[in-house]
Scaffold this active site. Structure first.
Site, mmCIF file in Angstrom:
data_model
loop_
_atom_site.group_PDB
_atom_site.id
_atom_site.type_symbol
_atom_site.label_atom_id
_atom_site.label_comp_id
_atom_site.label_asym_id
_atom_site.label_seq_id
_atom_site.Cartn_x
_atom_site.Cartn_y
_atom_site.Cartn_z
ATOM 1 N N HIS A 1 18.409 92.248 -10.070
ATOM 2 C CA HIS A 1 19.711 92.126 -9.404
ATOM 3 C C HIS A 1 20.073 93.513 -8.849
ATOM 4 O O HIS A 1 20.928 94.217 -9.379
ATOM 5 C CB HIS A 1 20.780 91.649 -10.385
ATOM 6 C CG HIS A 1 20.688 90.195 -10.739
ATOM 7 N ND1 HIS A 1 19.862 89.725 -11.735
ATOM 8 C CD2 HIS A 1 21.321 89.103 -10.218
ATOM 9 C CE1 HIS A 1 19.993 88.400 -11.830
ATOM 10 N NE2 HIS A 1 20.872 88.002 -10.918
ATOM 11 N N GLU B 1 16.439 83.423 -5.737
ATOM 12 C CA GLU B 1 17.491 82.520 -5.242
ATOM 13 C C GLU B 1 17.858 82.831 -3.790
ATOM 14 O O GLU B 1 19.005 82.670 -3.369
ATOM 15 C CB GLU B 1 18.718 82.576 -6.166
ATOM 16 C CG GLU B 1 18.399 82.132 -7.592
ATOM 17 C CD GLU B 1 19.573 82.233 -8.560
ATOM 18 O OE1 GLU B 1 20.695 82.542 -8.105
ATOM 19 O OE2 GLU B 1 19.369 82.000 -9.763
ATOM 20 N N TRP C 1 24.363 83.950 -1.977
ATOM 21 C CA TRP C 1 25.281 84.686 -2.848
ATOM 22 C C TRP C 1 24.796 86.104 -3.153
ATOM 23 O O TRP C 1 25.515 86.888 -3.747
ATOM 24 C CB TRP C 1 25.541 83.921 -4.143
ATOM 25 C CG TRP C 1 24.322 83.274 -4.744
ATOM 26 C CD1 TRP C 1 23.419 83.832 -5.585
ATOM 27 C CD2 TRP C 1 23.886 81.931 -4.537
ATOM 28 N NE1 TRP C 1 22.433 82.937 -5.925
ATOM 29 C CE2 TRP C 1 22.698 81.743 -5.298
ATOM 30 C CE3 TRP C 1 24.383 80.856 -3.786
ATOM 31 C CZ2 TRP C 1 22.005 80.533 -5.325
ATOM 32 C CZ3 TRP C 1 23.678 79.661 -3.816
ATOM 33 C CH2 TRP C 1 22.523 79.503 -4.579
ATOM 34 N N TYR D 1 20.473 75.048 -12.682
ATOM 35 C CA TYR D 1 21.195 74.928 -13.942
ATOM 36 C C TYR D 1 21.917 73.591 -14.034
ATOM 37 O O TYR D 1 22.350 73.024 -13.027
ATOM 38 C CB TYR D 1 22.236 76.052 -14.070
ATOM 39 C CG TYR D 1 21.646 77.410 -14.320
ATOM 40 C CD1 TYR D 1 21.502 77.900 -15.616
ATOM 41 C CD2 TYR D 1 21.219 78.206 -13.271
ATOM 42 C CE1 TYR D 1 20.970 79.156 -15.859
ATOM 43 C CE2 TYR D 1 20.676 79.457 -13.489
ATOM 44 C CZ TYR D 1 20.559 79.924 -14.787
ATOM 45 O OH TYR D 1 20.009 81.163 -15.017
ATOM 46 N N GLU E 1 14.535 79.954 -13.903
ATOM 47 C CA GLU E 1 15.818 80.018 -14.614
ATOM 48 C C GLU E 1 16.359 78.599 -14.748
ATOM 49 O O GLU E 1 16.320 77.829 -13.790
ATOM 50 C CB GLU E 1 16.873 80.852 -13.875
ATOM 51 C CG GLU E 1 16.650 82.339 -13.851
ATOM 52 C CD GLU E 1 17.786 83.079 -13.137
ATOM 53 O OE1 GLU E 1 18.952 82.597 -13.179
ATOM 54 O OE2 GLU E 1 17.508 84.119 -12.513
#
Length: 367
Positions: free
Chosen positions: A120, A182, A187, A253, A287
């Site tokens: 990140h 991702e 985002w 998720y 994830e």
């Protein structure tokens, strides 16, 4: 010459310089990749983010993990994140010191576990977080961009840390590196709304070239990891090429609607396992999880049915945060889902770290 043309030229140059061969990886790293492919379709390895760094009501204790406290076994796969390493901080964005992370990575390897690292990373154009979605950031850090030198500094710090991940005898520990994840969402500053497919591919290829070729890191495998897979075309639109990817995966998720989660997983897994097989790549759910696990039977009645029929080699559950009491994805011993998680552990195709021992996954194959 326009930026797009410059990026296109860079891609060609990097491809010529970076095409992966067995010699580009250490024997232990080649052995790990071969093991992942061999285990795929036979077992699904259980992973957990920051498993031995902290958990519910504890931090930095030796020989501890919520997975182990609940089941008696460590996870097979350990997730870590090096966000904030690039700006010289002593701890990552989740307050795990890099010294502790190094120690825990070495310990996991010594037990036969597998380490994967996400990033990140701070936005190199302005020093803001990974979630700062300033447009054109990717374009500005590529060769010729005004923040290219800053990005090179980021990569230099990353490479220096990776070089410290070694055993006492100097063996470089194999690491599955999962940058710019991702990316099919919007985002993070590298998300699809903020860069073109060509720019994303150029960033990925440049990063691999810098770490693997310029810095001689032979202990890295690279994982390409999207958000929920909508279609094969969408998933592959920013694929960097087979020479730059070893594992293919996605993140998704459960957020309350379990039926919707199972449906999304089925679609994503169908596409993922198809394209991974076609490219001879290992496939993984990089994830997943259900925050707080409100369904006491979620692991055996939702997660397991969703994944059991697909050749994914691991699933990684997200972290059990000590600084956010309601942010956890693995049951601790007193949690209502603990019994179900133990039942999940005992399922024949589910493999924790104790189940990896017979496979000797880092032992190079003798000629």
């Amino acid at each position: 010459m326009s930026i797009v043309k410059q990026i296109g030229t860079s891609i060609i140059v990097f491809c010529l310089a970076t095409c992966t061969t067995v010699a580009d990886r250490s024997p232990e790293t080649n052995a790990l990749l071969a093991a992942l492919k061999s285990l795929s379709g036979q077992y699904i390895l259980l992973g957990h983010q920051d498993a031995t760094a902290y958990g519910v009501d504890w931090s930095a204790e030796p020989n501890k993990a919520d997975v182990k406290s609940t089941t008696g076994a460590y996870p097979a796969v350990y997730g870590w994140d090096v966000g904030h390493l690039e700006i010289g901080k002593p701890a990552n964005l989740d307050n795990v010191s890099f010294n502790l992370m190094r120690t825990r990575i070495i310990e996991a390897y010594s037990r036969g576990g597998i380490n994967t690292i996400s990033w990140h990373t701070t936005n190199p154009t302005n020093g803001q977080s990974a979630w700062d979605t300033t447009r054109n950031s990717v374009k500005e850090i590529l060769p010729g961009g005004k923040h290219h030198d800053t990005y090179n500094n980021y990569l230099s710090r990353l490479a220096a840390f990776f070089k410290t991940l070694k055993t006492d005898d100097g063996t470089a520990i194999p690491i599955i590196f999962r940058p710019f994840h991702e990316h099919t969402g919007s985002w993070f500053w590298w998300g699809e709304a903020f860069c073109s497919p060509q720019e994303y591919v150029a960033l990925w290829q440049y990063t691999v070239h810098y770490l693997r070729n310029k810095n001689g890191l032979k202990n890295l495998l690279f994982a390409y990891s999207s958000s929920t897979i909508e279609s094969e075309a969408h998933y592959l639109a920013r694929y960097p090429g087979d020479d730059y990817v070893d594992i293919m995966g996605f993140d998704d998720y459960c957020t309350g609607d379990e039926a919707a989660y199972v449906k999304r997983m089925a679609n994503s897994l169908r596409v993922l396992t198809k394209v991974a097989k076609e490219r001879d790549k290992a496939a993984a759910v990089t994830e997943t999880g259900y925050e707080q696990i409100p369904n006491a039977n979620w692991f055996t009645q939702v997660l397991y049915p969703a994944i059991k029929d697909y050749p994914v080699v691991w699933i990684l559950l997200w972290r059990n945060a000590i600084n956010r009491p309601n942010h956890y994805y693995v049951p601790y011993p007193a949690h209502p889902a603990a019994d179900d998680f133990r039942e999940f552990y005992r399922l024949p195709i589910i493999c924790f770290e104790d189940g990896l021992a017979p496979f000797d996954i880092y032992q190079p194959t003798k000629p």
